[in-house]
Motif scaffolding. Structure first.
Motif, PDB file in Angstrom:
ATOM      1  N   ARG A   8       0.834  -1.200   0.000  1.00 58.59           N
ATOM      2  CA  ARG A   8       0.000   0.000   0.000  1.00 58.59           C
ATOM      3  C   ARG A   8       0.864   1.244   0.000  1.00 58.59           C
ATOM      4  O   ARG A   8       1.849   1.334   0.711  1.00 58.59           O
ATOM      5  N   ARG A   9       0.464   2.232  -0.815  1.00 57.16           N
ATOM      6  CA  ARG A   9       1.190   3.492  -0.877  1.00 57.16           C
ATOM      7  C   ARG A   9       0.764   4.411   0.255  1.00 57.16           C
ATOM      8  O   ARG A   9      -0.373   4.383   0.715  1.00 57.16           O
ATOM      9  N   GLY A  10       1.683   5.256   0.676  1.00 59.45           N
ATOM     10  CA  GLY A  10       1.373   6.247   1.672  1.00 59.45           C
ATOM     11  C   GLY A  10       0.560   7.385   1.071  1.00 59.45           C
ATOM     12  O   GLY A  10       0.460   7.515  -0.152  1.00 59.45           O
ATOM     13  N   PRO A  11      -0.025   8.250   1.916  1.00 59.07           N
ATOM     14  CA  PRO A  11      -0.850   9.361   1.403  1.00 59.07           C
ATOM     15  C   PRO A  11      -0.081  10.283   0.468  1.00 59.07           C
ATOM     16  O   PRO A  11      -0.583  10.675  -0.584  1.00 59.07           O
ATOM     17  N   LEU A  12       1.152  10.639   0.809  1.00 59.40           N
ATOM     18  CA  LEU A  12       1.932  11.550  -0.038  1.00 59.40           C
ATOM     19  C   LEU A  12       2.269  10.917  -1.379  1.00 59.40           C
ATOM     20  O   LEU A  12       2.212  11.578  -2.425  1.00 59.40           O
TER      21      LEU A  12
END
Length: 279
Positions: A8-12
């Protein structure tokens, strides 16, 4: 127990990715969109930064009724149709031959097909012009058909060779056991399996002939002999600058290319990637 990596990618990272995609999409869409908008503007507002104040189809009616655009369209259909049919047939048979058979001169032939892609258009115009003039083919559709075939066939033959390598040779052998000759096995058994590769070849050949300007401008003179891409130059040159007509003609030229792409697009990815692998 092996730990599973969290993908999963981070918000940024997600914001950066989506921002990049939006900007790239805007850059890709803006030119054709602005071309369409300009074609709907009155003649005196071509350089206006306003989107559309008074939309009009006057540019389209002018191009279709007061210019040689219909003649250019017919010339392009003739050239592109012949180039596409002949290009697909020659590239497919050449690719099949070098994929399935071993014959004297096969390796030099493949190198020759590859080397022809190294020469830029500017270098080839003069010798090709001389050849066409000697044969008496200037201002004849055959000059463009032959020229476009020399451009498209070498690349397409390499691509088709790679695609035929992915089709098991046992299929051909089973056809010969049933009494088919080599061409019969190719036409009845292999071609139906090679539709994605043939679709890519047809699309590449079509685009090569449909959008080409340099050869069409050099080999064809007189407005009645021009193709669509070469005819666009008559709207904006050192003597005239009818940007409204030019953008309207450009939009109408883009429509057939978009339709062809929509027709073959489901085969494009499979055809392009299959040619890069070998079973």
């Amino acid at each position: 127990m092996t730990a599973v990596r969290d993908r999963r990618r981070g918000p940024l990272a997600s914001i950066g990715l989506h921002t990049t995609l939006i900007l790239a999409s805007a850059v890709a869409v803006f030119p054709p969109l602005w071309l369409l908008v300009t074609s709907l503007k009155p003649k005196g507002e071509a350089f206006s930064t306003d989107v559309i104040k008074d939309p009009t189809l006057g540019n389209y009616s002018h191009v279709l009724g007061d210019t040689e655009f219909p003649t250019w369209f017919g010339n392009s259909l003739l050239v592109v149709g012949c180039t596409t049919v002949l290009g697909v047939f020659i590239a497919a048979t050449t690719g099949y031959a070098v994929s399935r058979f071993r014959f004297p001169g096969m390796r030099p032939l493949m190198w020759l097909l590859l080397v022809t892609q190294m020469f830029p258009v500017a270098i080839l115009i003069v010798p090709l012009y001389t050849i066409m003039s000697t044969l008496g083919w200037l201002n004849q559709p055959v000059s463009l058909i032959v020229t476009y075939l020399t451009v498209a066939v070498p690349f397409c033959a390499w691509m088709m060779k790679g695609y035929f390598d992915t089709i098991p040779a046992e299929i051909d052998e089973s056809g010969r056991v049933d009494g088919l000759n080599p061409f019969g096995a190719f036409w009845r058994l292999v071609v139906p399996l090679a539709k994605p590769g043939i679709a890519v070849t047809a699309f590449y050949t079509f685009i090569t002939a449909w959008a080409e300007v340099a050869y069409a401008s050099a080999f064809m003179t007189g407005e009645e002999n021009l193709t669509l891409a070469a005819g666009l130059q008559t709207f904006v040159n050192q003597y005239t600058s009818d940007w409204g007509a030019m953008t309207a003609a450009a939009v109408m030229i883009a429509v057939p290319a978009a339709l062809v792409f929509a027709w073959v697009q489901r085969h494009l990815v499979a055809g392009l990637t299959a040619g890069a692998t070998k079973s």
